[in-house]
Design an enzyme around this catalytic site. Structure first.
Site, PDB file in Angstrom:
ATOM      1  N   GLY A 170       0.837  -1.197   0.000  1.00 27.72           N
ATOM      2  CA  GLY A 170       0.000   0.000   0.000  1.00 27.72           C
ATOM      3  C   GLY A 170       0.868   1.242   0.000  1.00 27.72           C
ATOM      4  O   GLY A 170       2.030   1.227  -0.431  1.00 27.72           O
ATOM      5  N   GLY A 171       0.314   2.307   0.555  1.00 30.53           N
ATOM      6  CA  GLY A 171       1.040   3.577   0.591  1.00 30.53           C
ATOM      7  C   GLY A 171       2.344   3.490   1.364  1.00 30.53           C
ATOM      8  O   GLY A 171       3.233   4.332   1.193  1.00 30.53           O
ATOM      9  N   GLY A 405      25.050  12.043 -29.085  1.00 29.80           N
ATOM     10  CA  GLY A 405      24.597  12.732 -27.879  1.00 29.80           C
ATOM     11  C   GLY A 405      25.116  12.055 -26.625  1.00 29.80           C
ATOM     12  O   GLY A 405      25.336  12.702 -25.600  1.00 29.80           O
ATOM     13  N   ALA A 406      25.323  10.741 -26.725  1.00 35.12           N
ATOM     14  CA  ALA A 406      25.794  10.008 -25.546  1.00 35.12           C
ATOM     15  C   ALA A 406      27.198  10.473 -25.151  1.00 35.12           C
ATOM     16  O   ALA A 406      27.561  10.434 -23.978  1.00 35.12           O
ATOM     17  CB  ALA A 406      25.768   8.512 -25.816  1.00 35.12           C
TER      18      ALA A 406
END
Ligand code: HXC
Length: 511
Positions: A170-171, A405-406
């Protein structure tokens, strides 16, 4: 002091130490789990633990809770030392009401978190809990949120480490999720937002607890957890090992150990590690083991996005964060998971003053619809952003490919890399030679001989580090066998680096 009050004290302590009672402790042991206190004893240096709030009890009276109080209320909190340095801990006691979190249980956790932030001391959470104390309703939800707020307040102030040693659902998963590292124990721990029953109702999928949120799932598929261990003891020893690389807080530098390993140790094997064929892989981990002290590498996320390697080591005694492309996996391409993994690691290291050592052999970003639809643009930008904003010392070594770009992303000079080295085998170009020739000499690309000739031309020009070195994008071209020495010298020179930023509220990292 009357003897009766001392007897009362002893009785109260004994009751608190017994948690939920011997039958529940036996059940915990039968499942291969240690108790909350046994875990603390393994985590800390011998006899160093100081417990707080042992006598705290919940105040709930609904659903028969008035008759069900346990001293300590299902969580053991306090501080102890790891390798002689203090750390705060909370350790949930599953034997007490399933380790469920009540208002007072939360208040105990909040108290140590607040103190840890004031004192500049790391926080370690040992999670083993059935979640919100159901009998308390909204009061326990409020308690969770108080913890969440402290997780955020402490982020980048003191290191926060979570170990999942039982249920976490859960949370409740969001507190560990906001900490810096999550370790899990195989077989006995799981994390999920909704359990198998809810999953079946909503999506009609049948899945076990382990497959949905076990240690393997989170260390291999989701990347939510950073490391998995066979049992409680191994996980706690893992935390001790991790702590040895970290400072107490962002106001301090990480601990430095006198280097046993000679700083100028040469590695002739590195001169032969790059294969003649640029498309043939080699194991980047061999390079790491040659350049670091004593071949001791504490890898983070070893089983997730293995096309990039992240982990802590020492170089010349200094703690360093290593980020390295791995040509053995997906040719070392950057994809969504690799970018997410490395970006978070770079940001952690930068927040806690740990220098970045980057080893580059990257052919570019991973192409494909799966990557584009999954948002590689956004995720790749995280890593670019993380490197560009990092102000810790940045030492980079290009071993082979640094394409496109790498090249820019991987701690290049242009992102204020401090010292950027390349081996003679480095190829720094917009793309591989054949791909480049096909585009710029399109007319020749149908003829194999001509294409080869054009590719060779491009390779001759760019498949070396000298064009970049000519522009000062590379500070020096170094011999592989000397890499350790040259990089440690750079790290030593950068010890007192400082960078100032214009004021702003905070940046807007592409999340
Ligand atoms: C109160 C709880 C409890 C809880 C377990 N117990 N979870 N008591 N509140 N949340 C108690 C049980 O009643 C039992 O008491 C003891 O702990 C041990 O539990 P068992 O069920 O016997 O253990 P086990 O079979 O190992 O099963 C563990 C479990 C299961 C899978 C965690 O207990 C379970 O499903 N619990 C409920 C989980 C849950 O729904 N929690 C709320 C989630 S919502 P006795 O006296 O019999 O020993 C949530 C929201 C957080 O957490 C939101 C944050 C924002």
């Amino acid at each position: 002091m009357t003897s009766s009050i001392i007897t009362t004290l002893e009785e109260k302590r004994a009751a608190a130490r017994l948690g939920g009672g011997s039958a529940r402790i036996a059940k915990q042991h039968a499942q291969g789990k240690l108790t909350a206190r046994e875990r603390i004893a393994v985590l800390f240096d011998a006899d160093s633990f100081e417990e707080w709030d042992m006598f705290v009890e919940h105040r709930c009276t609904d659903f028969g809770m008035g008759d069900m109080t346990f001293p300590g209320d299902g969580v053991v909190t306090g501080y102890g030392t790891i390798h002689g340095r203090p750390a705060f801990v909370f350790s949930q006691d599953f034997t007490v009401l399933g380790g469920s979190l009540s208002e007072t249980h939360a208040a105990k956790i909040v108290k140590i978190m607040d103190q840890a932030m004031k004192s500049g001391i790391p926080i370690i959470g040992l999670n083993d809990s059935g979640g919100a104390r159901i009998q308390e309703g909204v009061a326990s939800l409020g308690g969770y949120a108080e913890v969440f707020q402290r997780n955020v307040d402490a982020s980048g102030v003191v290191p926060q480490i979570s170990v999942i040693m039982g249920p976490c659902a859960g949370g409740a998963v969001y507190s560990p999720a906001m900490t810096d590292f999550i370790f899990m124990v195989e077989g006995s721990s799981y994390m999920y937002v909704t359990g198998p029953d809810v999953v079946k109702t909503v999506t009609h999928e049948e899945v076990s607890h382990g497959d949905l949120g076990g240690a393997m799932t989170h260390t291999r598929k989701s990347g939510v957890a950073h490391k998995t261990y066979a049992d409680d003891i191994a996980a706690l020893m893992g935390v001790r090992a991790l702590m040895s690389y970290l400072p107490q807080s962002a106001a301090q530098k990480p601990p430095e150990l006198p280097a046993q390993d000679a700083i100028n140790r040469q590695s002739p094997a590195l001169d032969r590690i790059i294969p003649a064929n640029p498309n043939q892989p080699y194991d980047m981990k061999h390079i790491i083991s040659h350049i670091i002290d004593d071949d001791i590498f504490f890898e983070i996320h070893p089983d997730f996005a293995s096309n990039i390697i992240t982990g802590f080591a020492r170089m010349g005694g200094q703690s360093v964060a290593i980020i390295a492309n791995q040509p053995m996996v997906l040719a070392g391409c950057l994809d969504i998971n690799a970018a997410r993994k490395a970006a978070r690691f770079v940001r952690f290291a930068d927040a806690f003053n740990i220098p970045l050592v980057t080893l580059v052999d990257v052919p570019g970003f991973m192409p494909g619809t799966a990557q584009e639809y999954g948002g590689i643009i956004n995720h790749g930008a995280k890593l670019l952003f993380a490197y560009a904003e990092a102000s810790v010392p940045k030492v980079t070594l290009i071993t082979r490919k640094a394409y496109g770009g790498a090249y820019d992303v991987m701690s290049s000079k242009h992102l204020r890399g401090d010292v950027n080295y390349a081996w003679p085998s480095a190829e720094i170009a917009v793309m591989g030679a054949e791909g480049a020739a096909r585009i710029i000499f399109r007319a020749d690309s149908k003829d194999a001989d001509k294409l080869k000739q054009r590719s060779d031309e491009y390779r001759d020009k760019f498949a070396n580090p000298f064009i970049a070195a000519k522009r000062g994008y590379i500070d020096d071209v170094i011999m592989p066998h000397n890499s350790r020495f040259r990089m440690i010298r750079a790290l030593n020179m950068l010890r007192d680096k400082s960078v100032s930023q214009p004021p702003r509220k905070h940046n807007n990292l592409p999340l």
